[in-house]
Write a protein that holds these residues in place. Structure first.
Motif, short mmCIF file in Angstrom:
data_model
loop_
_atom_site.label_atom_id
_atom_site.label_comp_id
_atom_site.label_asym_id
_atom_site.label_seq_id
_atom_site.Cartn_x
_atom_site.Cartn_y
_atom_site.Cartn_z
N GLN A 170 0.82 -1.20 0.00
CA GLN A 170 0.00 0.00 0.00
C GLN A 170 0.86 1.26 0.00
N LEU A 171 1.94 1.23 0.76
CA LEU A 171 2.84 2.39 0.75
C LEU A 171 3.43 2.61 -0.64
N ALA A 172 3.72 1.52 -1.34
CA ALA A 172 4.25 1.66 -2.70
C ALA A 172 3.24 2.35 -3.60
N ALA A 173 1.96 2.01 -3.43
CA ALA A 173 0.92 2.63 -4.25
C ALA A 173 0.78 4.12 -3.94
N GLU A 174 0.95 4.49 -2.68
CA GLU A 174 0.76 5.88 -2.30
C GLU A 174 2.00 6.75 -2.52
N LEU A 175 3.18 6.13 -2.39
CA LEU A 175 4.42 6.91 -2.51
C LEU A 175 5.02 6.87 -3.90
N GLY A 176 4.60 5.92 -4.70
CA GLY A 176 5.14 5.80 -6.05
C GLY A 176 5.05 7.06 -6.89
N PRO A 177 3.91 7.75 -6.87
CA PRO A 177 3.81 8.97 -7.67
C PRO A 177 4.81 10.05 -7.26
N HIS A 178 5.41 9.89 -6.08
CA HIS A 178 6.41 10.86 -5.61
C HIS A 178 7.84 10.36 -5.86
N GLY A 179 7.97 9.27 -6.62
CA GLY A 179 9.30 8.77 -6.96
C GLY A 179 9.91 7.83 -5.94
N VAL A 180 9.11 7.36 -4.98
CA VAL A 180 9.62 6.52 -3.90
C VAL A 180 9.19 5.07 -4.11
N ARG A 181 10.15 4.16 -4.04
CA ARG A 181 9.86 2.74 -4.15
C ARG A 181 9.76 2.11 -2.76
N VAL A 182 8.87 1.13 -2.63
CA VAL A 182 8.70 0.40 -1.38
C VAL A 182 8.62 -1.08 -1.70
N ALA A 183 9.42 -1.88 -1.02
CA ALA A 183 9.40 -3.32 -1.26
C ALA A 183 9.70 -4.05 0.04
N CYS A 184 9.44 -5.34 0.02
CA CYS A 184 9.63 -6.16 1.20
C CYS A 184 10.45 -7.39 0.83
N LEU A 185 11.33 -7.80 1.71
CA LEU A 185 12.09 -9.03 1.51
C LEU A 185 11.51 -10.12 2.41
N ARG A 186 11.30 -11.32 1.83
CA ARG A 186 10.77 -12.43 2.61
C ARG A 186 11.79 -13.58 2.61
N PRO A 187 12.61 -13.65 3.65
CA PRO A 187 13.56 -14.76 3.74
C PRO A 187 12.92 -15.96 4.42
N THR A 188 13.65 -17.06 4.48
CA THR A 188 13.25 -18.17 5.34
C THR A 188 14.12 -18.12 6.59
N GLY A 189 14.05 -19.14 7.42
CA GLY A 189 14.84 -19.16 8.63
C GLY A 189 16.33 -19.16 8.34
N MET A 190 17.07 -18.38 9.11
CA MET A 190 18.52 -18.27 8.94
C MET A 190 19.19 -18.74 10.23
N PRO A 191 19.58 -20.01 10.31
CA PRO A 191 20.17 -20.53 11.54
C PRO A 191 21.38 -19.76 12.03
N ASP A 192 22.13 -19.15 11.11
CA ASP A 192 23.33 -18.43 11.55
C ASP A 192 23.02 -17.20 12.40
N THR A 193 21.77 -16.74 12.39
CA THR A 193 21.43 -15.54 13.15
C THR A 193 21.47 -15.78 14.66
N VAL A 194 21.36 -17.04 15.10
CA VAL A 194 21.32 -17.29 16.55
C VAL A 194 22.63 -16.93 17.22
N ASP A 195 23.70 -16.88 16.47
CA ASP A 195 25.01 -16.54 17.04
C ASP A 195 25.46 -15.14 16.66
N GLN A 196 24.51 -14.31 16.18
CA GLN A 196 24.86 -12.97 15.73
C GLN A 196 24.03 -11.89 16.42
N GLY A 197 23.66 -12.14 17.66
CA GLY A 197 22.94 -11.12 18.41
C GLY A 197 21.46 -11.03 18.10
N SER A 198 20.88 -12.07 17.51
CA SER A 198 19.48 -12.02 17.16
C SER A 198 18.60 -12.54 18.29
#
Length: 266
Positions: A170-198
């Motif tokens: 929705q933000l992409a639809a509203e901000l696009g006319p002003h030259g702003v892009r909005v997107a989302c990243l959807r990862p899966t589980g990242m086991p390495d994050t448990v040892d990186q302060g997550s």
């Protein structure tokens, strides 16, 4: 470099994914402003960026606080004259896994949904006025695999991710006319994050105990399912974020980028 002479704010920059994204942005030439709740973790990421020849500053900011987040965005613009990219890697130990959904209280169910969406909304509201005023910029959000592949005993995180993805569209639809892009990243589980302060170590440790298994076995399951035959890492997500933030992704907005290594099928 993909982000040369760009100014980037990375929220949750002291966490595993936020830190990896900040390092990738800096390597691609961006001036980094790290914001989050834990100063020591932010300073550690900033120190690594500087040691590698990059530029990074830190600020203690609670992204659930509208006033503090807006004030920080204003400060960045006062310092640099602009904001080109924001990435929100907010994460919190705010939900339960390993418990049937309907055994949660209403408060326990709603908390991750409310906090994850609020964090994304607050940071977008704080930065979008600056981006629209200059007529350019990219806002990136972070989702989770359950938003696209409902999985039993994962609590309300799937609903939280789905709401974040809907907000980004929705933000992409509203901000696009002003030259702003909005997107989302959807990862899966990242086991390495448990040892990186997550926060994932605490969440997954409790889930493992409830399911009668070890954390190591649960992490192996969390990281499985990719046709690539390996576990996804925070660095994989960071590389995708750097591309998505750059002009080379100029045709991408209002979309959810699947960076699950194929573990979650579109």
């Amino acid at each position: 470099m993909l982000l040369e002479n760009r100014t980037a704010i990375v929220y949750g920059g002291g966490g595993a994914v936020g830190g990896a994204v900040a390092r990738a942005f800096a390597r691609e030439g961006a001036q980094i402003f790290l914001a989050g709740r834990t100063r020591a973790r932010l300073d550690a990421v900033a120190g690594g960026i500087r040691a590698a020849g990059g530029t990074a500053e830190t600020a203690t900011v609670d992204v659930l606080d509208e006033v503090a987040t807006a004030r920080h965005a204003d400060t960045v613009v006062e310092r640099t004259g602009r904001i080109d990219v924001t990435f929100n890697g907010f994460g919190a130990d705010n939900g339960e896994q390993g418990v049937p959904l309907l055994e949660l209280s209403a408060d326990a169910y709603c908390r991750p949904v409310t906090e994850y969406v609020r964090a994304q909304f607050v940071t977008a509201a704080a930065t979008a006025p600056h981006l629209t005023r200059q007529g350019s910029g990219t806002i990136l959000a972070l989702s989770n695999p359950m938003a696209g592949q409902p999985t039993a005993l994962t609590g309300a995180f799937g609903q939280a991710g789905a709401a974040v993805e809907s907000l980004a569209r929705q933000l992409a639809a509203e901000l696009g006319p002003h030259g702003v892009r909005v997107a989302c990243l959807r990862p899966t589980g990242m086991p390495d994050t448990v040892d990186q302060g997550s926060h994932t170590r605490e969440v997954w440790s409790r889930a493992a105990a409830r399911l009668g298994t070890s954390l190591e076995r649960l992490l192996a399951e969390v990281g499985s399912g990719s046709p690539l035959g390996r576990q996804l890492t925070a660095a994989d997500v960071a590389e995708a974020a750097a591309f998505l933030a750059s002009d080379r992704a100029g045709g991408l907005t209002g979309t959810v980028v699947n960076v699950s290594g194929g573990a979650v099928a579109d």
